[in-house]
Design a protein around this motif. Sequence first.
Motif, PDB file in Angstrom:
ATOM      1  N   MET A   1      31.516  47.955  51.317  1.00  0.00           N
ATOM      2  CA  MET A   1      32.062  47.681  49.985  1.00  0.00           C
ATOM      3  C   MET A   1      30.963  47.167  49.061  1.00  0.00           C
ATOM      4  O   MET A   1      30.121  46.383  49.472  1.00  0.00           O
ATOM      5  N   THR A  51      27.512  46.259  38.881  1.00  0.00           N
ATOM      6  CA  THR A  51      28.037  47.429  38.201  1.00  0.00           C
ATOM      7  C   THR A  51      27.567  48.677  38.932  1.00  0.00           C
ATOM      8  O   THR A  51      26.509  48.683  39.545  1.00  0.00           O
ATOM      9  N   ARG A  52      28.387  49.726  38.878  1.00  0.00           N
ATOM     10  CA  ARG A  52      27.996  50.963  39.541  1.00  0.00           C
ATOM     11  C   ARG A  52      27.902  52.077  38.513  1.00  0.00           C
ATOM     12  O   ARG A  52      28.448  51.984  37.430  1.00  0.00           O
ATOM     13  N   GLN A 100      40.590  50.515  34.676  1.00  0.00           N
ATOM     14  CA  GLN A 100      40.783  49.463  35.680  1.00  0.00           C
ATOM     15  C   GLN A 100      39.938  49.692  36.930  1.00  0.00           C
ATOM     16  O   GLN A 100      39.614  48.745  37.640  1.00  0.00           O
ATOM     17  N   GLY A 147      37.015  50.697  36.779  1.00  0.00           N
ATOM     18  CA  GLY A 147      35.650  50.362  36.411  1.00  0.00           C
ATOM     19  C   GLY A 147      34.799  51.558  36.025  1.00  0.00           C
ATOM     20  O   GLY A 147      33.566  51.458  36.016  1.00  0.00           O
ATOM     21  N   GLN A 174      33.642  45.263  31.658  1.00  0.00           N
ATOM     22  CA  GLN A 174      34.767  45.975  32.276  1.00  0.00           C
ATOM     23  C   GLN A 174      34.482  46.377  33.723  1.00  0.00           C
ATOM     24  O   GLN A 174      35.321  46.168  34.611  1.00  0.00           O
ATOM     25  N   SER A 175      33.300  46.920  33.991  1.00  0.00           N
ATOM     26  CA  SER A 175      32.995  47.410  35.335  1.00  0.00           C
ATOM     27  C   SER A 175      32.886  46.262  36.336  1.00  0.00           C
ATOM     28  O   SER A 175      33.309  46.392  37.481  1.00  0.00           O
ATOM     29  N   VAL A 176      32.336  45.142  35.902  1.00  0.00           N
ATOM     30  CA  VAL A 176      32.199  43.987  36.795  1.00  0.00           C
ATOM     31  C   VAL A 176      33.576  43.434  37.137  1.00  0.00           C
ATOM     32  O   VAL A 176      33.892  43.176  38.303  1.00  0.00           O
ATOM     33  N   ALA A 183      36.353  44.966  37.095  1.00  0.00           N
ATOM     34  CA  ALA A 183      37.084  45.919  37.941  1.00  0.00           C
ATOM     35  C   ALA A 183      36.775  45.687  39.417  1.00  0.00           C
ATOM     36  O   ALA A 183      37.621  45.912  40.275  1.00  0.00           O
ATOM     37  N   ASN A 184      35.574  45.225  39.712  1.00  0.00           N
ATOM     38  CA  ASN A 184      35.182  44.960  41.096  1.00  0.00           C
ATOM     39  C   ASN A 184      35.882  43.737  41.681  1.00  0.00           C
ATOM     40  O   ASN A 184      36.180  43.678  42.863  1.00  0.00           O
ATOM     41  N   TRP A 185      36.130  42.751  40.832  1.00  0.00           N
ATOM     42  CA  TRP A 185      36.730  41.506  41.291  1.00  0.00           C
ATOM     43  C   TRP A 185      38.257  41.586  41.358  1.00  0.00           C
ATOM     44  O   TRP A 185      38.888  40.778  42.023  1.00  0.00           O
ATOM     45  N   ARG A 194      35.127  53.185  43.457  1.00  0.00           N
ATOM     46  CA  ARG A 194      34.844  51.757  43.668  1.00  0.00           C
ATOM     47  C   ARG A 194      33.564  51.542  44.483  1.00  0.00           C
ATOM     48  O   ARG A 194      33.194  50.416  44.759  1.00  0.00           O
ATOM     49  N   HIS A 232      39.844  47.654  47.892  1.00  0.00           N
ATOM     50  CA  HIS A 232      38.459  47.164  47.803  1.00  0.00           C
ATOM     51  C   HIS A 232      38.372  45.642  48.021  1.00  0.00           C
ATOM     52  O   HIS A 232      37.347  45.044  47.736  1.00  0.00           O
ATOM     53  N   ARG A 233      39.438  45.044  48.536  1.00  0.00           N
ATOM     54  CA  ARG A 233      39.517  43.612  48.831  1.00  0.00           C
ATOM     55  C   ARG A 233      39.101  42.777  47.617  1.00  0.00           C
ATOM     56  O   ARG A 233      38.098  42.034  47.662  1.00  0.00           O
TER      57      ARG A 233
END
Lengths: 420, 235
Positions: free
Chosen positions: A1, A7-8, A96, A98, B74-76, B78-80, B107, B154-155
């Motif tokens: 993970m 960021t990706r 959502q 990302g 936004q992307s950060v 989304a990870n959390w 993800r 993605h926990r």
Amino acid sequence: MTEPGTTRSGHLGLLFELGWQRIGGLLRSPTPKLVLGVGLPAAVLCSALVVLGRAGVPNPSGAAGGLTLGLLVSATLSFLSYGVLFGGSDNLFLRQLGVAGRELYLERGLRLCFAGAVTVVAVLIPFAAAGDPLGPPLVIGLTAAAVCLGTANLAYAWAARSTAGGGSNRLLSAGIRQWDPGLARAAPLVYAPLLPFLAGSFAGAVVGGAQQLTGLLVLASVVVAVAGTRLGAALFAPASARFLPTATEMSYAPPPEGGGEEFRQRRGLASLLPRPAAAVWVRDATVGSRRFGWAARVTWPVVIVSIVALARWGESSAAHAWVVAAVGLALVIQAAAVVGLGIVERHGPRWIDRSMGIAWRHRFAGRWAWSWGLSLWLLVPVALAWWWWSGFGTAWAWPVAGAFSAGVATMASLLNSERR
Amino acid sequence: MTEESLLEVRDLSKSYRRRPVLRTLALVVKEGEAVAVIGPNGAGKSTFLGCITGDRIPDAGSIRVCGHDPFVDQSVVANWMGSVPETPFLYGELTIAETIRFVSRVRGMDREDAAGESARLLDLFGLAGAEDVLCRELSQGMGRKTAIVLALLHRPRLLILDEIFNGLDLPSADRLIAELDAHRARGGAFLLSSHNLSLLASVCDRGLLLAPDSWTNLDEEEWQRWKEAPALTPA
């Protein structure tokens, strides 16, 4: 993970893959909505363009012809731009997850590019049907589409950024800020199609009028398309997080003031029916217009193209055959909506009708009245055009055919509503 | 902001066409906390949760998820964060397996990790064996379970779950509660809205009571009092 907080990137390939998967899924198991809402109207349009042939398109040589072709292509693309760029039902879902705004915009921009290619192909159909050379209209169409695409991607990105900023543009919203702040905020989006429309048309005129260097002009238009799309994506990226929910909120249409007005049951022709049948008519018309809006929307393209065909070739049997086929197809689409309403009713409304004691004959009369009324918007203009330009004494047959078709569809609809 | 705060909401206000729904709302959620969002229909529960997930644009105020603004990073965020909205979106043309594969790749999950976690979650919610069903053919409950799997995959540290028990059968609701307890034990937190007040009372340890035009934080004693007689108005 991936570690939280990083960021990706690299979502563009995944978005393309998703698009192909969705198309593949639709083709593997097509829905009636896809066949009736997209396939049949596309077939009607293509056959109309074939029938129109050479008479339906301008001479592609010269600036005037280039301007007309450019207008056709850029008007279509400008009209489609907002829906393609911002109308995706999965925008908030992707946000959502990302997915970066830049990559989302690039993918949507390429969808618009595909729409442009389809538009150019559609414009070429009459030329191909007439056996004319396809080179000149293809060059004009591609140039206009490319310039329109680049400027649309740029103009809409700027408009999105401006709208997401929260304030209203003083110049564009002059005069409306006082009475509708929401509309004033969206003013940049309202005006955004103008630039691509004008730029695409102008490009068509330039390449149509050019005697030499057309290859260079086409190349320049491709540069405009690529640069506009990349610049637009860069502009959109920082605004996407705020703009996508804003666009969703703007698409909400509140119910009309004093809602329920359309449920006034004893007005117009409804007053001719028994009270329960009139109630069913008004209810079905309201539900049908909201759930099966495409059934009404199919009317106008068929009416317009039929009138043009009859006005142009009113005495040609080929034109008559096409009009009969197109109107028949449209009636089938509308009948599908009527039957669809019956299928929807399996899960509820039939019980309401029963519990209120509405007799079967009243349900039939009400639904038939809605179904026939729906078809009359199509059949009356076609019948008048048929009578005026074809000189046949059979124009009356159109509304009668509609009444018969509505009767069959209504019967099928009610029988379907009773199935378990 | 303290380090353990997963969510900080300050002075949040939101109106629809000049009708105020949320007024200067404030809430802080720390690691291991479970907050119930309670209120009658139209009180603004979904609007509040939507502002956190980014589905709604606040008129004023600030939101920070693990210290990040969801309308900037936004992307950060989304990870959390993982979320299930009131009406979950699923691609009707894709199967459950295809949807999960797409989400895990977006993800950035490791392929083996994604396969293992999705198999565990599908089994947990009784979806094992239904991987090849098209999402448009799913029942309401199965659709919601799929959305829950996508949110948990993605926990994430913060879960936003709107009307989460709608359409879930009792065994699935129990398994979800057990999964949420495990999530809290790992240091995660969640916000939960539902009209099933007794379930909220059993799962959560704090509450946010919303009413049109007002809000109340139910902490410790107030929450205990509310749990004795769950209602949509303050005790």
